[in-house]
Design an enzyme around this catalytic site. Structure first.
Site, PDB file in Angstrom:
ATOM      1  N   LYS A  23     -10.982   3.607  59.925  1.00 43.66           N
ATOM      2  CA  LYS A  23     -11.607   3.219  58.656  1.00 43.66           C
ATOM      3  C   LYS A  23     -11.894   1.714  58.651  1.00 43.66           C
ATOM      4  O   LYS A  23     -12.959   1.275  58.243  1.00 43.66           O
ATOM      5  CB  LYS A  23     -10.677   3.593  57.490  1.00 43.66           C
ATOM      6  CG  LYS A  23     -11.417   3.827  56.200  1.00 43.66           C
ATOM      7  CD  LYS A  23     -10.487   4.174  55.051  1.00 43.66           C
ATOM      8  CE  LYS A  23      -9.801   5.508  55.210  1.00 43.66           C
ATOM      9  NZ  LYS A  23      -9.150   5.944  53.952  1.00 43.66           N
ATOM     10  N   LYS A  50      -0.003   3.182  57.727  1.00 40.39           N
ATOM     11  CA  LYS A  50       0.153   4.034  56.547  1.00 40.39           C
ATOM     12  C   LYS A  50       1.629   4.368  56.450  1.00 40.39           C
ATOM     13  O   LYS A  50       2.370   4.260  57.424  1.00 40.39           O
ATOM     14  CB  LYS A  50      -0.677   5.310  56.748  1.00 40.39           C
ATOM     15  CG  LYS A  50      -1.075   6.021  55.491  1.00 40.39           C
ATOM     16  CD  LYS A  50      -2.438   5.645  54.940  1.00 40.39           C
ATOM     17  CE  LYS A  50      -2.692   6.405  53.667  1.00 40.39           C
ATOM     18  NZ  LYS A  50      -3.967   6.105  53.046  1.00 40.39           N
ATOM     19  N   GLY A  82      -8.551  18.875  43.626  1.00 45.28           N
ATOM     20  CA  GLY A  82      -7.645  17.758  43.339  1.00 45.28           C
ATOM     21  C   GLY A  82      -8.255  16.797  42.335  1.00 45.28           C
ATOM     22  O   GLY A  82      -9.277  16.160  42.593  1.00 45.28           O
ATOM     23  N   ASP A  84      -6.725  22.221  40.499  1.00 43.18           N
ATOM     24  CA  ASP A  84      -5.601  21.304  40.696  1.00 43.18           C
ATOM     25  C   ASP A  84      -4.332  22.127  40.476  1.00 43.18           C
ATOM     26  O   ASP A  84      -4.373  23.171  39.810  1.00 43.18           O
ATOM     27  CB  ASP A  84      -5.634  20.121  39.716  1.00 43.18           C
ATOM     28  CG  ASP A  84      -4.716  18.990  40.188  1.00 43.18           C
ATOM     29  OD1 ASP A  84      -5.254  17.967  40.674  1.00 43.18           O
ATOM     30  OD2 ASP A  84      -3.480  19.114  40.094  1.00 43.18           O
ATOM     31  N   ALA A 100     -10.409  12.921  50.351  1.00 41.91           N
ATOM     32  CA  ALA A 100      -9.141  13.216  51.037  1.00 41.91           C
ATOM     33  C   ALA A 100      -9.162  12.647  52.446  1.00 41.91           C
ATOM     34  O   ALA A 100     -10.187  12.709  53.135  1.00 41.91           O
ATOM     35  CB  ALA A 100      -8.897  14.715  51.078  1.00 41.91           C
TER      36      ALA A 100
HETATM   37  N1  NAI Z   1      -6.167   6.402  45.977  1.00 43.59           N
HETATM   38  C1  NAI Z   1      -7.105   5.918  46.781  1.00 43.59           C
HETATM   39  O1  NAI Z   1      -7.728   4.894  46.484  1.00 43.59           O
HETATM   40  C2  NAI Z   1      -7.463   6.640  48.045  1.00 43.59           C
HETATM   41  C3  NAI Z   1      -7.126   7.952  48.251  1.00 43.59           C
HETATM   42  N2  NAI Z   1      -7.542   8.596  49.395  1.00 43.59           N
HETATM   43  C4  NAI Z   1      -7.194   9.980  49.611  1.00 43.59           C
HETATM   44  O2  NAI Z   1      -7.734  10.796  48.552  1.00 43.59           O
HETATM   45  C5  NAI Z   1      -6.843  11.887  48.285  1.00 43.59           C
HETATM   46  C6  NAI Z   1      -6.436  11.866  46.831  1.00 43.59           C
HETATM   47  O3  NAI Z   1      -5.772  10.654  46.556  1.00 43.59           O
HETATM   48  P1  NAI Z   1      -5.284  10.258  45.067  1.00 43.59           P
HETATM   49  O4  NAI Z   1      -6.321  10.700  44.099  1.00 43.59           O
HETATM   50  O5  NAI Z   1      -4.882   8.858  45.147  1.00 43.59           O
HETATM   51  O6  NAI Z   1      -3.993  11.184  44.929  1.00 43.59           O
HETATM   52  P2  NAI Z   1      -3.264  11.704  43.575  1.00 43.59           P
HETATM   53  O7  NAI Z   1      -1.876  12.008  43.945  1.00 43.59           O
HETATM   54  O8  NAI Z   1      -3.516  10.759  42.480  1.00 43.59           O
HETATM   55  O9  NAI Z   1      -4.060  13.055  43.275  1.00 43.59           O
HETATM   56  C7  NAI Z   1      -4.023  14.188  44.100  1.00 43.59           C
HETATM   57  C8  NAI Z   1      -4.277  15.406  43.208  1.00 43.59           C
HETATM   58  O10 NAI Z   1      -4.410  16.541  44.056  1.00 43.59           O
HETATM   59  C9  NAI Z   1      -3.718  17.623  43.457  1.00 43.59           C
HETATM   60  N3  NAI Z   1      -3.375  18.603  44.475  1.00 43.59           N
HETATM   61  C10 NAI Z   1      -2.403  18.527  45.419  1.00 43.59           C
HETATM   62  N4  NAI Z   1      -2.414  19.642  46.188  1.00 43.59           N
HETATM   63  C11 NAI Z   1      -3.417  20.415  45.717  1.00 43.59           C
HETATM   64  C12 NAI Z   1      -3.935  21.694  46.070  1.00 43.59           C
HETATM   65  N5  NAI Z   1      -3.407  22.403  47.070  1.00 43.59           N
HETATM   66  N6  NAI Z   1      -4.957  22.194  45.385  1.00 43.59           N
HETATM   67  C13 NAI Z   1      -5.496  21.494  44.350  1.00 43.59           C
HETATM   68  N7  NAI Z   1      -5.059  20.284  43.959  1.00 43.59           N
HETATM   69  C14 NAI Z   1      -4.033  19.753  44.634  1.00 43.59           C
HETATM   70  C15 NAI Z   1      -2.529  16.968  42.791  1.00 43.59           C
HETATM   71  O11 NAI Z   1      -2.000  17.790  41.772  1.00 43.59           O
HETATM   72  C16 NAI Z   1      -3.132  15.685  42.233  1.00 43.59           C
HETATM   73  O12 NAI Z   1      -3.637  15.848  40.941  1.00 43.59           O
HETATM   74  C17 NAI Z   1      -5.664  11.739  49.265  1.00 43.59           C
HETATM   75  O13 NAI Z   1      -5.935  12.468  50.441  1.00 43.59           O
HETATM   76  C18 NAI Z   1      -5.687  10.249  49.586  1.00 43.59           C
HETATM   77  O14 NAI Z   1      -5.086   9.954  50.827  1.00 43.59           O
HETATM   78  C19 NAI Z   1      -8.320   7.979  50.318  1.00 43.59           C
HETATM   79  C20 NAI Z   1      -8.698   6.684  50.155  1.00 43.59           C
HETATM   80  C21 NAI Z   1      -8.241   5.873  49.057  1.00 43.59           C
HETATM   81  O1  AKG Z   2      -6.935   2.732  48.985  1.00 40.31           O
HETATM   82  C1  AKG Z   2      -5.979   1.978  49.186  1.00 40.31           C
HETATM   83  O2  AKG Z   2      -5.260   1.556  48.270  1.00 40.31           O
HETATM   84  C2  AKG Z   2      -5.686   1.476  50.566  1.00 40.31           C
HETATM   85  C3  AKG Z   2      -6.452   2.122  51.629  1.00 40.31           C
HETATM   86  C4  AKG Z   2      -5.890   3.434  52.021  1.00 40.31           C
HETATM   87  O3  AKG Z   2      -4.706   3.653  52.082  1.00 40.31           O
HETATM   88  C5  AKG Z   2      -6.812   4.502  52.350  1.00 40.31           C
HETATM   89  O4  AKG Z   2      -8.020   4.249  52.414  1.00 40.31           O
HETATM   90  O5  AKG Z   2      -6.359   5.634  52.569  1.00 40.31           O
END
Ligand code: NAI
Ligand code: AKG
Length: 380
Positions: A78, A90, A190, A213, A275
């Site tokens: 990335k 990570k 999600g 979700d 994701a």
């Molecule tokens: N937060 C960020 O800025 C970034 C996040 N990501 C990726 O994006 C994805 C989501 O991250 P966030 O939104 O931060 O996580 P989060 O924890 O805030 O949200 C994840 C959501 O997915 C739901 N979930 C989990 N398993 C599930 C399933 N089997 N079916 C349906 N829903 C399900 C959860 O209940 C939760 O609401 C992750 O893979 C993360 O690594 C990638 C880059 C940056």
């Molecule tokens: O989004 C972030 O806070 C850091 C970057 C990261 O962990 C990601 O892109 O998965």
């Protein structure tokens, strides 16, 4: 002469085989707060490792290790693809984010991060929040993405979601000849920090949504949001999301969801989501290609958060972040076009792009030692 390490035990063999390709893996254990975490530093050729910390109730230590190793490797790509001078790292905390968290746990975690002395910068990911990292930042400076009131650049899921929206527009442009989000159907898996913001933007633009979700409260929240826009969303069970009649599948939860079992079910024309590690294994990109499903490589389309947190370490500048996040549109289009031209998968096109950058700088980064001289002067 240095004693040879006894590798006869399976455990030691396994662990070094597993972490092969990574520079360093650190296991963090703090029984008083229940913290069990693994920090993985994949590659620091381009700069210190940077990547969020995930909290998840892994079924086994092996699952946690596998996840953190794949996630940290993804961060190397990335950073390289987004032309960012940081390396891949990570971390994962083993536990249920709804039940097992405490401020003390994140302070203990902050101490472990601090012990790496700038080799690893971290912030939020799935299962962790800015509040958790406000706690961690009481123990270390190597934290990013905390609220602006504490000197951070704020919620990194905002630019992540924006980047995915640019990726969706580029995909619509490539597939349908125009960027419009309106009128098309998106299946979102999600509705967390990123997924919910994407859903909100799409609803605002007049798109149709199919969502899933595991938490009923987020489903209720998206239904309420939809009602505010005088529309509604279709809610499906977790395992039904793969077979919906949507135009684009938008995975925003766990990795590994594109696999031998789910790909045959997909009816969509494209997969574009936030994701990390959406493909269970890289060769599965070919399965999508053969089904004529356009795949936006995850580490290109979800780079918005990284762009913001990396920028923070140079002194945050919102305009710079916005401009760079916008460039995800062009990056995705170029990858689609390159893949078509060279008759390769979109993942291969993306991987080539980062390999070129990494190969230009294939040595261990000297960021940590640059300004230091050894404490002891030992005469030969
Ligand atoms: N937060 C960020 O800025 C970034 C996040 N990501 C990726 O994006 C994805 C989501 O991250 P966030 O939104 O931060 O996580 P989060 O924890 O805030 O949200 C994840 C959501 O997915 C739901 N979930 C989990 N398993 C599930 C399933 N089997 N079916 C349906 N829903 C399900 C959860 O209940 C939760 O609401 C992750 O893979 C993360 O690594 C990638 C880059 C940056
Ligand atoms: O989004 C972030 O806070 C850091 C970057 C990261 O962990 C990601 O892109 O998965």
């Amino acid at each position: 002469m240095r004693q040879q390490l006894d590798m006869s035990s399976n455990t030691s063999m396994d662990i070094f085989e597993k972490i092969n390709g990574h520079e360093q893996v650190m296991f963090c254990n703090d029984p008083s707060t229940g913290l069990q975490a693994i920090i993985a530093i994949h590659n620091t050729s381009l700069g210190p490792a940077l990547g969020g910390t995930r909290m998840y109730p892994y079924a086994s230590l092996d699952d946690a290790l596998q996840d953190v190793l794949r996630l940290s490797e993804g961060m190397t790509n990335k950073c390289a693809a987004a032309d960012i001078d940081f390396g891949g790292g990570k971390a994962v905390i083993i536990g249920d984010p709804k039940k097992d968290k405490s401020p003390a746990m994140f302070r203990a975690y902050g101490q472990f991060v601090d012990s790496l002395n700038g080799r690893f910068y971290t912030g939020t990911d799935m299962g962790t929040t800015m509040e958790d990292f406000v706690q961690a930042s009481k123990e270390t400076n190597f934290i990013n993405g905390i609220p602006e009131e504490f000197g951070g650049s704020g919620d990194s899921s905002i630019p992540t979601a924006q980047g995915v929206i640019y990726g969706l527009k580029a995909t619509n442009h490539y597939l349908f000849g125009n960027d419009a989000l309106k009128g098309r159907t998106y299946a979102i898996q999600g509705l967390g920090k990123v997924g919910f913001k994407i859903a909100d933007s799409l609803l605002r633009e007049g798109a149709n949504l199919i969502v899933t979700d595991i938490y009923p409260e987020v489903i209720a929240a998206i239904e309420e949001t939809a009602a505010q826009y005088n529309t509604a969303v279709t809610v499906v069970e977790s395992n039904e999301i793969y077979e919906t009649d949507a135009d684009i599948f938008v995975p925003c939860a766990m990795g590994g969801i594109l696999n031998e079992e789910t790909i045959p079910k997909l009816k969509v024309k494209a997969v574009v989501g936030s994701a990390n590690n959406q493909l269970q294994a890289e060769h599965l990109a070919k399965n999508l290609h053969d089904k004529e499903i356009l795949y936006a490589p995850d580490y290109i389309v979800n780079a918005g958060g990284l762009i913001q947190v990396a920028d923070e370490l140079y002194g945050p500048n919102k305009n710079r972040v916005l401009l760079k996040t916008k460039s995800i549109y062009q990056a995705i289009l170029e990858i689609y076009q390159q893949a078509e031209l060279d008759v390769i998968t979109t993942l291969e096109a993306a991987n080539r792009k980062c390999q070129q950058r990494l190969e230009q700088q294939r040595h261990r980064n000297n960021f940590f030692t640059r300004h230091r001289s050894p404490k002891w002067t030992i005469k030969e």
